[in-house]
Motif scaffolding. Structure first.
Motif, short mmCIF file in Angstrom:
data_model
loop_
_atom_site.label_atom_id
_atom_site.label_comp_id
_atom_site.label_asym_id
_atom_site.label_seq_id
_atom_site.Cartn_x
_atom_site.Cartn_y
_atom_site.Cartn_z
N PRO A 285 -12.01 -5.25 11.38
CA PRO A 285 -12.03 -3.79 11.22
C PRO A 285 -10.64 -3.18 11.24
N GLU A 286 -9.70 -3.76 11.99
CA GLU A 286 -8.36 -3.19 12.09
C GLU A 286 -7.62 -3.30 10.76
N LEU A 287 -7.76 -4.45 10.09
CA LEU A 287 -7.12 -4.62 8.79
C LEU A 287 -7.79 -3.73 7.75
N THR A 288 -9.11 -3.64 7.80
CA THR A 288 -9.82 -2.75 6.87
C THR A 288 -9.39 -1.31 7.05
N GLU A 289 -9.22 -0.88 8.29
CA GLU A 289 -8.79 0.49 8.58
C GLU A 289 -7.37 0.73 8.07
N LEU A 290 -6.48 -0.26 8.24
CA LEU A 290 -5.10 -0.12 7.76
C LEU A 290 -5.07 0.06 6.25
N VAL A 291 -5.80 -0.77 5.52
CA VAL A 291 -5.82 -0.67 4.06
C VAL A 291 -6.36 0.69 3.63
N ALA A 292 -7.42 1.16 4.27
CA ALA A 292 -8.00 2.46 3.93
C ALA A 292 -7.01 3.58 4.20
N GLU A 293 -6.29 3.49 5.31
CA GLU A 293 -5.31 4.52 5.65
C GLU A 293 -4.17 4.56 4.64
N LEU A 294 -3.68 3.39 4.25
CA LEU A 294 -2.60 3.34 3.27
C LEU A 294 -3.08 3.83 1.91
N HIS A 295 -4.29 3.46 1.55
CA HIS A 295 -4.84 3.86 0.26
C HIS A 295 -5.00 5.38 0.18
N ALA A 296 -5.43 5.99 1.29
CA ALA A 296 -5.64 7.43 1.30
C ALA A 296 -4.34 8.21 1.42
N GLY A 297 -3.34 7.63 2.07
CA GLY A 297 -2.12 8.37 2.35
C GLY A 297 -0.96 8.11 1.43
N SER A 298 -1.06 7.13 0.53
CA SER A 298 0.07 6.79 -0.32
C SER A 298 -0.39 6.50 -1.74
N GLU A 299 0.05 7.32 -2.67
CA GLU A 299 -0.27 7.07 -4.08
C GLU A 299 0.37 5.77 -4.55
N GLU A 300 1.55 5.47 -4.02
CA GLU A 300 2.23 4.23 -4.40
C GLU A 300 1.39 3.02 -3.99
N PHE A 301 0.87 3.03 -2.75
CA PHE A 301 0.05 1.91 -2.31
C PHE A 301 -1.22 1.81 -3.14
N ALA A 302 -1.85 2.96 -3.42
CA ALA A 302 -3.08 2.94 -4.21
C ALA A 302 -2.83 2.34 -5.59
N ARG A 303 -1.68 2.66 -6.18
CA ARG A 303 -1.35 2.12 -7.50
C ARG A 303 -1.11 0.61 -7.42
N ALA B 247 7.71 -2.86 -0.61
CA ALA B 247 6.40 -2.20 -0.68
C ALA B 247 5.45 -2.96 -1.60
N ARG B 248 5.97 -3.43 -2.73
CA ARG B 248 5.13 -4.18 -3.67
C ARG B 248 4.65 -5.49 -3.03
N ALA B 249 5.57 -6.21 -2.40
CA ALA B 249 5.19 -7.47 -1.76
C ALA B 249 4.20 -7.23 -0.62
N THR B 250 4.37 -6.14 0.09
CA THR B 250 3.47 -5.82 1.19
C THR B 250 2.05 -5.59 0.69
N ALA B 251 1.92 -4.81 -0.37
CA ALA B 251 0.59 -4.54 -0.92
C ALA B 251 -0.06 -5.84 -1.39
N GLU B 252 0.71 -6.71 -2.04
CA GLU B 252 0.15 -7.96 -2.55
C GLU B 252 -0.27 -8.89 -1.40
N ASN B 253 0.57 -8.98 -0.37
CA ASN B 253 0.23 -9.84 0.76
C ASN B 253 -0.95 -9.28 1.56
N LEU B 254 -1.03 -7.96 1.68
CA LEU B 254 -2.17 -7.35 2.38
C LEU B 254 -3.47 -7.60 1.64
N ARG B 255 -3.42 -7.59 0.32
CA ARG B 255 -4.65 -7.87 -0.44
C ARG B 255 -5.11 -9.30 -0.17
N ALA B 256 -4.19 -10.24 -0.13
CA ALA B 256 -4.57 -11.62 0.17
C ALA B 256 -5.09 -11.74 1.60
N ALA B 257 -4.45 -11.03 2.54
CA ALA B 257 -4.90 -11.07 3.93
C ALA B 257 -6.29 -10.46 4.08
#
Length: 283
Positions: free
Chosen positions: A194-212, A176-186
C-alpha cells in the motif's frame, strides 16, 4: 512438509542468535548457544509448546502467519525465509513491500568512505542509510521524516530550495525519468504494497511530468555516470556516480566520488569539515 528438515533448520537458526541480538538480557545458566525455545516462541507470538513440537518434528503444518512470526523472530534473510516456507510446504507469496532494513556491513561500509558521499536507497527511492558526507552534500536526512527522505517525492514534488531542484543536480530531468521507470518496475514486483501504491498515486496526481513519464510504460533506465551538485556553500561539486546493487534486499548503494586533485575533491573535503551546520556569511 518436511518435518525433520524444518526442525533441524529452526534449531540451527535459533542457536546462532544471541539474546543481545533481539534485545533480551543474556542472563545466566545458559547451557546451549543462542536463544531458548520459549524466547523464540515469545518473539514469534506462538506458544512454547507448539514451537517445541516444531523443533521435535511432531507439530502439524504451521500457518503462514506462524511462519511470518518465526522468520521475524529468527531474523531470517529473504533466502532463509523462502527456504522456511518451502520446508513447511507453504511456498511464500510475493514480498509485502520493498525491504528497508540495511545490512550492518553496508552501514559500516558507508562509514568507512570518508572521502565519498554514499547513500542506500530502497526500491521506492527512500534514503534508508547515509554517511556524514552525503548529509553535508545533499541534506541532513536525520532531520527528516521517513516521508521526506523519499527522493522520488523530492524530485517531482519538491520542495526546491533556492530554485535548486533535487539539491541542484545537473541531471535532474534524467534522474526523474529513471525514477519513474524504476518505480514502475518496483510497482510490478510489490503490487500489494500500500505504501508504494500510495506514493505512485501521489506523484501521478501532483506532477504532470511524472504522469507523462508513467504513461510511457518504460522500465529500462540508463545508469548515470556523473553529475554536478550546485551546493549553496561550496558551489558546484562534480562527482562520479557509481551504483552497487544489493540484489538480496532490492536496494542500491549510491557512491559519489570526485576526481583526484580536482576542485570538486577539495569541495568535498571542505564539506566533510563543515558537515551539516549552517554558515552565515556577513552581508
Amino acid at each position: 512438509m518436511d518435518r525433520r528438515e524444518l526442525a533441524a533448520f529452526l534449531r540451527s537458526r535459533r542457536e546462532r542468535i544471541t539474546p543481545a541480538d533481539v534485545g533480551l538480557p543474556a542472563g545466566t545458566r545458559r547451557r546451549t548457544p543462542g536463544l531458548r525455545r520459549e524466547e523464540v516462541a515469545q518473539l514469534a507470538f506462538i506458544s512454547t509448546e507448539y514451537y517445541t513440537r516444531l523443533e521435535q518434528a511432531r507439530a502439524p503444518r504451521p500457518s503462514r502467519e506462524v511462519l511470518t512470526g518465526l522468520a521475524r523472530a529468527l531474523r531470517l534473510s529473504d533466502a532463509e525465509r523462502t527456504h522456511l516456507h518451502h520446508l513447511a510446504g507453504a511456498p511464500p507469496g510475493p514480498a509485502a513491500g520493498p525491504p528497508r532494513q540495511v545490512r550492518q556491513s553496508i552501514v559500516d561500509l558507508l562509514r568507512r568512505l570518508p572521502n565519498a558521499a554514499a547513500i542506500v536507497v530502497s526500491a521506492m527511492y527512500e534514503v534508508i542509510a547515509w554517511n556524514d558526507l552525503a548529509a553535508a552534500l545533499m541534506e541532513d536526512f536525520s532531520a527528516l521524516s521517513r516521508r521526506d527522505r523519499n527522493l522520488a517525492r523530492r524530485a517531482f514534488l519538491g520542495p526546491h530550495q533556492d530554485e535548486r531542484r533535487l539539491y541542484g543536480v545537473t541531471d535532474a530531468g534524467e534522474f526523474a525519468r529513471a525514477t519513474a521507470e524504476n518505480l514502475r518496475a518496483a510497482a510490478a514486483r510489490y503490487s500489494d504494497d500500500p505504501e508504494l501504491t500510495e506514493l505512485v498515486a501521489e506523484l501521478h496526481a501532483g506532477s504532470e511530468e511524472f504522469a507523462r513519464l508513467w504513461a510511457s510504460h518504460d522500465v529500462c533506465a540508463r545508469p548515470t555516470l556523473c553529475k554536478t551538485f550546485r551546493h549553496p556553500l561550496v558551489g558546484p561539486v562534480s562527482v562520479n556516480c557509481d551504483v552497487l546493487d544489493l540484489a538480496d534486499r532490492d536496494q542500491r548503494v549510491v557512491i559519489y566520488t570526485a576526481d583526484p586533485g580536482s576542485p570538486s575533491e577539495e569541495a568535498l573535503r571542505l564539506l566533510s569539515v563543515i558537515g551539516t551546520q549552517r554558515m552565515e556569511v556577513p552581508g
